[in-house]
Design a protein around this motif. Structure first.
Motif, short mmCIF file in Angstrom:
data_model
loop_
_atom_site.label_atom_id
_atom_site.label_comp_id
_atom_site.label_asym_id
_atom_site.label_seq_id
_atom_site.Cartn_x
_atom_site.Cartn_y
_atom_site.Cartn_z
N GLY A 307 -0.61 -5.74 16.16
CA GLY A 307 0.34 -5.93 15.06
C GLY A 307 1.16 -4.69 14.76
O GLY A 307 1.69 -4.01 15.66
N THR A 308 1.24 -4.38 13.49
CA THR A 308 2.01 -3.21 13.05
C THR A 308 1.45 -1.93 13.67
O THR A 308 2.20 -1.01 14.03
N SER A 309 0.14 -1.86 13.81
CA SER A 309 -0.46 -0.66 14.41
C SER A 309 -0.04 -0.51 15.87
O SER A 309 0.07 0.61 16.39
N THR A 353 -5.68 1.65 13.99
CA THR A 353 -6.05 0.48 13.21
C THR A 353 -6.19 0.85 11.74
O THR A 353 -7.04 1.67 11.40
N GLN A 354 -5.33 0.28 10.90
CA GLN A 354 -5.38 0.58 9.47
C GLN A 354 -6.77 0.30 8.93
O GLN A 354 -7.39 1.14 8.30
N SER A 355 -7.24 -0.92 9.19
CA SER A 355 -8.51 -1.37 8.59
C SER A 355 -9.72 -0.79 9.31
O SER A 355 -10.79 -0.64 8.72
N THR A 358 -10.37 -4.48 13.01
CA THR A 358 -9.72 -5.53 13.81
C THR A 358 -10.56 -5.79 15.07
O THR A 358 -10.79 -4.89 15.88
N VAL A 404 -1.22 -7.51 2.33
CA VAL A 404 -1.55 -7.89 3.71
C VAL A 404 -0.55 -7.26 4.69
O VAL A 404 -0.90 -6.85 5.79
N SER A 406 1.50 -4.47 6.16
CA SER A 406 1.26 -3.03 6.21
C SER A 406 2.57 -2.25 6.05
O SER A 406 3.54 -2.51 6.76
N LYS A 491 7.97 -7.52 9.62
CA LYS A 491 7.88 -7.50 8.14
C LYS A 491 8.56 -8.74 7.57
O LYS A 491 8.02 -9.41 6.69
N GLU A 494 6.64 -11.99 8.29
CA GLU A 494 5.34 -12.03 7.64
C GLU A 494 5.46 -12.39 6.15
O GLU A 494 4.68 -13.19 5.65
#
Ligand code: M6R
Length: 615
Positions: A307-309, A353-355, A358, A404, A406, A491, A494
């Motif tokens: 995704g964004t990452s 990875t933000q979180s 994943t 949700v 990012s 963005k 989403e």
């Protein structure tokens, strides 16, 4: 992927459980439920399809009273998001309740076994089997020990889980288990708490116990917590983490939504990340845990993300190749997992990875590690699985990202990768200290440039009108800003549900140009850079076909402004490679304005969850 919370202590459980679920709602919001042990010694549950706010409303009427309870907010995997499939799930006696985050892979086999044994399965979920397995254990070998009953049940489970369990016959206790899904615990004078991440716990404690895979814990109403290993032996020194953000970081603090708040937090996040990073050896990046010699030996870099990452990875690839001269592969984790990476013994794998949770990214990281790569994580979440399983971790310190979609993690992760690129460049002998310092000073300029773009948010608000009735949009950019186009389109899709796709501007004539017709919205990123004239020609082609163009351009660019219906102005950025970190902020703002004009909930877009913990 779901959020779970548990509490036992002196407070009314529902109060914490509902606020905890609200803080974890980014993990899933299809349905929610709560189950407390009532003073009469029974379980009292409330659950429903829909958001935590719907559950809170129901609780106002149902008033679940009790000082021990568990709760859940769901992102449906097995079974539709209905009342019946909402957690907590009960055993046949209605005296045992569980909440689960993860996937039980052998649930069909277990359902068949439990049905044959006379259990009544009430939902379509994979999770419910856990309650019935605990029931068997509680009735049999583990009678009287909640943690043993859970341990016993977990021995039959294949897959991933974080579980919280309560039993009407064991009031004042909650048992929890973890394998592959995050779970943190807090012991306080008011009681003992459990949650999927630290966000709900920041208000009650400044440190947490992080449960490791295959560990169990018993939470007691006096606030004490005991951690056990898979054999049931007490773990003397469980992993402890300090929570380095305050409770207000996870509240709206006067903003209309978290997306607005998190976009506004970008300058401070980058300032935090850059603080004390420059030293006499170039960039201080102790988190890499590698010697200068080892760094100098790196012959290729794999960047792995989703995704964004993944878009961060695309920018990082340019930075590392341009600055450090090291070849880079940037891969979607979900793709890399099904092909053979070309690793050598000197390959560095960077997972972004933000979180840090994943599933595809974690699988890829484990695989790269097994192939002999050193794995370095760039992540935002303290103690996340990616951080725990990597050889080194750079925390981007953006603070909790609740929306949700990012935003602040994206820009902070790009800056983190720029630091990595400079470190590699210095070690590889491609840059001397003076040059590293010059680039670093350019990074230090970014927060003020982003502040300036945020001040110009009205420009995106005005341009948003162009998209209100559109059914599709095209984003174009060249060089590093083709990635800005990809991220801008993501963005918009989403949060506004408007179809958008992105192309390197030069590719437009090879197909996407067929989409253009009068009024079709095109967003072109055309800063003052070495490909400016080329992108300008593409804008001419867009205009010639009657399409409506919104440009992101550098202050003073009259050539662009005279062609386009709207221009989103960025101040001059001292270095071309860093433009994406500034330009994207306009596209984040634009996406939010379009979404709000179309009546969308920007923080919780449909079908999405913050961390995608299923493959
Ligand atoms: O937590 P991660 O960075 O690993 O998440 C990866 C993607 O799921 C995430 O970036 C997703 O694309 C965002 N919702 C985009 O805004």
């Amino acid at each position: 992927m779901c959020g779970i919370v548990g509490y036992t202590g002196r407070r009314q459980a529902a109060e914490f459980l509902l606020s905890g679920l609200a803080a974890l709602e980014y993990r899933g919001y299809d349905s929610a439920g709560i189950e407390v042990v009532s003073p009469s010694g029974n379980l009292h549950g409330v659950k429903c399809a829909g958001r935590v706010s719907v559950l809170a409303e129901r609780c106002r009427t149902a008033n679940p009273v009790g000082t021990t309870g568990i709760a859940h907010t769901r992102w449906a995997t097995h079974g539709a998001p209905t009342d019946r499939n909402a957690h907590p799930h009960l055993d046949c006696s209605g005296r045992i309740a569980i909440v689960h985050n993860g996937i039980i892979e052998n649930f069909q086999e277990l359902r068949a076994y439990l049905s044959r044994a006379g259990h009544k399965i009430a939902s379509d979920t994979d999770s419910e089997v856990i309650a019935h397995l605990v029931e068997d254990a509680w009735e049999g070998p583990a009678r009287g020990s909640l943690v043993d009953a859970l341990r016993n049940a977990c021995q039959r489970l294949e897959g991933s889980y974080a579980i919280a369990l309560e039993c009407a016959d064991a009031p004042g206790q909650i048992a929890v288990a973890r394998r592959g899904s995050p779970l943190v615990l807090a012991s306080t004078e008011d009681g003992a708490y459990a949650a999927s991440d630290v966000t709900p716990l920041a208000a009650v404690s400044s440190h947490v116990i992080q449960l490791e895979d295959d560990q169990f814990a018993l939470l007691r109403e006096d606030g004490s917590i005991s951690v056990f290993d898979s054999e049931g032996l007490l773990v003397e020194s469980p992993t402890r983490l300090d929570i380095d953000w305050d409770a207000s970081a996870a509240t709206l603090g006067g903003y209309a939504d978290f997306m607005a708040k998190e976009m506004a937090e970008q300058p401070e996040a980058i300032e935090r990340l850059l603080k004390d990073r420059l030293d006499e050896h170039g960039i201080r990046l102790d988190e890499l845990s590698m010697t200068g010699e080892e760094l100098a030996g790196i012959d290729r870099v794999y960047l792995v993300a989703c995704g964004t990452s993944y878009h961060v990875g695309l920018i990082a690839r340019e930075l590392i190749e341009q600055w450090a001269g090291i070849p880079v592969f940037c891969e979607y984790a979900s793709e890399l997992n099904y092909k053979e990476p070309l690793v050598t013994e000197h390959t560095l794998c960077v997972v972004i990875t933000q979180s840090g949770e994943t599933a595809d990214t974690l699988t890829a990281a484990r695989r790269m590690r097994a192939l002999g790569c050193r794995v370095f994580a760039v992540t935002n979440v303290l103690g996340s699985t990616a951080a725990r399983e990597s050889d080194g971790t750079l925390y981007v310190q953006a603070g909790p990202e609740i929306c949700v979609c990012s935003t602040k993690a994206y820009t902070a992760q790009m800056v983190a990768c720029a630091l990595l690129a400079l470190r590699l460049a210095f070690s590889a002998g491609k840059m001397g200290h003076a040059e590293v310092e010059r680039h670093f000073r350019n990074l230090e300029a970014l927060p003020d440039l982003i502040r300036e773009v945020l001040r110009r948010s009205w420009q995106g608000k005005r341009a948003a009108a162009l998209f209100r009735r559109a059914s599709s949009a095209l984003f174009l950019g060249r060089g590093v800003n083709s990635t800005t186009a990809y991220e801008g389109a993501l963005k918009l899709k989403e949060v506004s549900y408007l179809h958008a796709e992105a192309y390197p501007a030069g590719e437009m004539k090879h197909g996407p140009i067929a989409l253009l017709e009068p009024g079709f919205p095109v967003v072109a990123i055309v800063p003052a850079d070495h490909v400016h004239e080329k992108t300008l020609s593409n804008i001419q082609e867009v205009i010639a076909r009657g399409a409506s163009c919104v440009a992101v351009a550098t202050d003073g660019d009259e050539a662009v402004a005279s062609l386009c219906e709207h221009t989103l102005w960025i101040p001059p950025v001292p270095e071309e490679m860093l433009v994406p970190i500034v330009a994207i902020v306009h596209l984040q703002l634009l996406a939010r304005y379009v979404a709000r004009a179309r009546g969308c909930d920007v923080d919780k877009p449909r079908n999405l969850a913050k961390s995608v913990t299923v493959e």
